[in-house]
Design a protein around this motif. Structure first.
Motif, mmCIF file in Angstrom:
data_model
loop_
_atom_site.group_PDB
_atom_site.id
_atom_site.type_symbol
_atom_site.label_atom_id
_atom_site.label_comp_id
_atom_site.label_asym_id
_atom_site.label_seq_id
_atom_site.Cartn_x
_atom_site.Cartn_y
_atom_site.Cartn_z
ATOM 1 N N PRO A 26 -5.300 -1.768 -10.447
ATOM 2 C CA PRO A 26 -4.537 -0.657 -9.874
ATOM 3 C C PRO A 26 -3.334 -1.111 -9.038
ATOM 4 O O PRO A 26 -3.488 -1.780 -8.012
ATOM 5 C CB PRO A 26 -5.571 0.066 -9.004
ATOM 6 C CG PRO A 26 -6.605 -0.953 -8.698
ATOM 7 C CD PRO A 26 -6.646 -1.877 -9.878
ATOM 8 N N VAL A 58 -1.447 7.885 -7.315
ATOM 9 C CA VAL A 58 -2.880 7.813 -7.029
ATOM 10 C C VAL A 58 -3.475 9.210 -6.907
ATOM 11 O O VAL A 58 -4.592 9.470 -7.368
ATOM 12 C CB VAL A 58 -3.123 6.994 -5.745
ATOM 13 C CG1 VAL A 58 -4.585 7.095 -5.313
ATOM 14 C CG2 VAL A 58 -2.738 5.537 -5.941
ATOM 15 N N GLN A 59 -2.730 10.118 -6.314
ATOM 16 C CA GLN A 59 -3.225 11.468 -6.081
ATOM 17 C C GLN A 59 -3.463 12.238 -7.391
ATOM 18 O O GLN A 59 -4.174 13.245 -7.403
ATOM 19 C CB GLN A 59 -2.252 12.252 -5.199
ATOM 20 C CG GLN A 59 -2.113 11.719 -3.785
ATOM 21 C CD GLN A 59 -1.231 10.482 -3.695
ATOM 22 O OE1 GLN A 59 -0.559 10.106 -4.663
ATOM 23 N NE2 GLN A 59 -1.223 9.854 -2.525
ATOM 24 N N SER A 81 -1.494 0.260 -2.306
ATOM 25 C CA SER A 81 -2.075 1.540 -2.725
ATOM 26 C C SER A 81 -3.350 1.325 -3.525
ATOM 27 O O SER A 81 -4.328 2.068 -3.381
ATOM 28 C CB SER A 81 -1.057 2.326 -3.558
ATOM 29 O OG SER A 81 0.089 2.631 -2.810
ATOM 30 N N GLY A 82 -3.348 0.300 -4.382
ATOM 31 C CA GLY A 82 -4.532 0.006 -5.170
ATOM 32 C C GLY A 82 -5.705 -0.426 -4.313
ATOM 33 O O GLY A 82 -6.853 -0.043 -4.568
ATOM 34 N N ARG A 84 -6.317 0.483 -1.238
ATOM 35 C CA ARG A 84 -6.872 1.672 -0.573
ATOM 36 C C ARG A 84 -7.754 2.464 -1.528
ATOM 37 O O ARG A 84 -8.779 3.029 -1.131
ATOM 38 C CB ARG A 84 -5.739 2.541 -0.043
ATOM 39 C CG ARG A 84 -5.067 1.986 1.213
ATOM 40 C CD ARG A 84 -4.273 3.061 1.916
ATOM 41 N NE ARG A 84 -3.150 3.523 1.100
ATOM 42 C CZ ARG A 84 -1.901 3.080 1.223
ATOM 43 N NH1 ARG A 84 -1.611 2.143 2.114
ATOM 44 N NH2 ARG A 84 -0.946 3.555 0.462
ATOM 45 N N LEU A 85 -7.382 2.497 -2.790
ATOM 46 C CA LEU A 85 -8.152 3.243 -3.780
ATOM 47 C C LEU A 85 -9.548 2.667 -3.970
ATOM 48 O O LEU A 85 -10.503 3.407 -4.234
ATOM 49 C CB LEU A 85 -7.393 3.237 -5.112
ATOM 50 C CG LEU A 85 -8.109 3.824 -6.324
ATOM 51 C CD1 LEU A 85 -8.289 5.331 -6.162
ATOM 52 C CD2 LEU A 85 -7.328 3.514 -7.601
ATOM 53 N N SER A 88 -12.867 4.221 -2.742
ATOM 54 C CA SER A 88 -13.299 5.554 -3.168
ATOM 55 C C SER A 88 -13.848 5.580 -4.586
ATOM 56 O O SER A 88 -14.147 6.656 -5.114
ATOM 57 C CB SER A 88 -12.121 6.530 -3.081
ATOM 58 O OG SER A 88 -11.100 6.165 -4.004
ATOM 59 N N VAL A 89 -14.020 4.409 -5.212
ATOM 60 C CA VAL A 89 -14.484 4.376 -6.595
ATOM 61 C C VAL A 89 -15.959 3.999 -6.637
ATOM 62 O O VAL A 89 -16.538 3.522 -5.658
ATOM 63 C CB VAL A 89 -13.647 3.380 -7.432
ATOM 64 C CG1 VAL A 89 -12.166 3.712 -7.318
ATOM 65 C CG2 VAL A 89 -13.907 1.934 -7.030
#
Length: 293
Positions: A26, A58-59, A81-82, A84-85, A88-89
């Motif tokens: 990501p 991302v949103q 950004s990746g 931070r993602l 949540s996975v």
């Protein structure tokens, strides 16, 4: 049921397979965001510049069951950004060293190790494959990398395609073993012929001719070029890939995806390697049947 793949940019691909949603490497920061690669064992920092933004933010992503992260050390595969993602996975599958650095929900895999992801009645087997991000002598600089083969378990009819994601790699003998072990339907190859001034002419990813050789070794029914065009350190452009596959007589297997457009692929038991009528990216990502374990 076919797999559906949406190329978001660089090596970031959104995949729906067997009712689960996967995301590879990501990277979602916009062009112009300062990105640096810290060279291990030195004070040197190499500036990385992205030249094209991601096709999705991302949103706009659906909930992600699994992230396949080839490595965590370079911003063109995992940026701010990746990172931070990842929290949540459902699961992150990556190298052993990256898993130690990232912590939960990351699981580290060595080459040829597998991890089964379950969601409802669906099981996906993800097998890490060997990758080398640089030629001999540069491995300490490039760091640990893996690729991935993704299969639906107990898919006797082979309706679901077997997917291969190469990770950032240069040619090396162990790549030959992938085609011997797996019947790959769709190969997503990290290309770009990445080069840095500090390393001279040393390549850190596949060029077009090397992609042709790997495609032949894999005997894949479809080859998708990714990790190309989007960064200044990529010295290979997409048109060069097309020309190389044309010259090799392999233009029929090359499947160039339009960024942000979902494209369907089926397994060897299906009627075709690809459904060329891509569906809009917004159609991707229906909620998986239960959380993966």
């Amino acid at each position: 049921m076919s797999a559906q793949a949406t190329w978001i940019g660089t090596a970031t691909v959104l995949v729906e397979l067997g009712g689960l949603t996967l995301l590879t490497d990501p990277a979602f920061d916009p062009p112009g965001t300062p990105q640096y690669f810290a060279v291990p064992g030195s004070a040197m920092r190499i500036l990385l510049r992205r030249t094209a933004g991601p096709a999705m933010a991302v949103q706009q992503l659906p909930p992600i069951d699994v992230v396949l992260l080839s490595h965590d050390g370079h911003a063109d595969n995992l940026d701010t950004s990746g990172r931070r993602l990842l929290g949540s996975v459902g699961r992150v599958l990556t190298t052993r060293s990256a898993a130690r650095r990232l912590g939960q929900p990351a699981v580290g895999l060595a080459p040829w190790e597998s991890h089964v992801v379950r969601a409802g009645e669906v099981r996906l087997r993800v097998t890490a494959t060997p990758a080398r991000h640089a030629p001999d002598g540069w491995s300490d600089v490039a760091g640990e990398v893996v690729g991935f083969v993704v299969e639906v378990v107990d898919d006797g009819a082979r309706r679901e395609p077997v997917l291969y994601f190469s990770g950032d790699t240069v040619p090396h003998p162990e790549l030959e073993e992938i085609g011997r072990r797996f019947g790959v339907d769709v190969a997503f190859l990290h290309l770009g012929a990445a080069r840095f001034a500090a390393a001279g002419d040393t390549p850190f990813s596949l060029d077009a001719d090397e992609a042709v050789a790997l495609a032949r070794s894999l005997r894949a029914r479809a080859v998708v070029p990714i990790h190309v065009d989007d960064w200044e350190h990529f010295t290979l452009v997409h048109d060069d890939v097309v020309a190389a596959f044309d010259a090799a007589g392999l233009s029929a297997v090359l499947r160039s995806l339009a960024p942000g457009v979902a494209t369907g692929f089926v397994g060897r038991g299906g009627d075709a390697a690809e459904d060329p009528a891509g569906r809009p990216a917004g159609s991707a990502g229906q909620r998986s049947r239960g959380r993966p374990v």
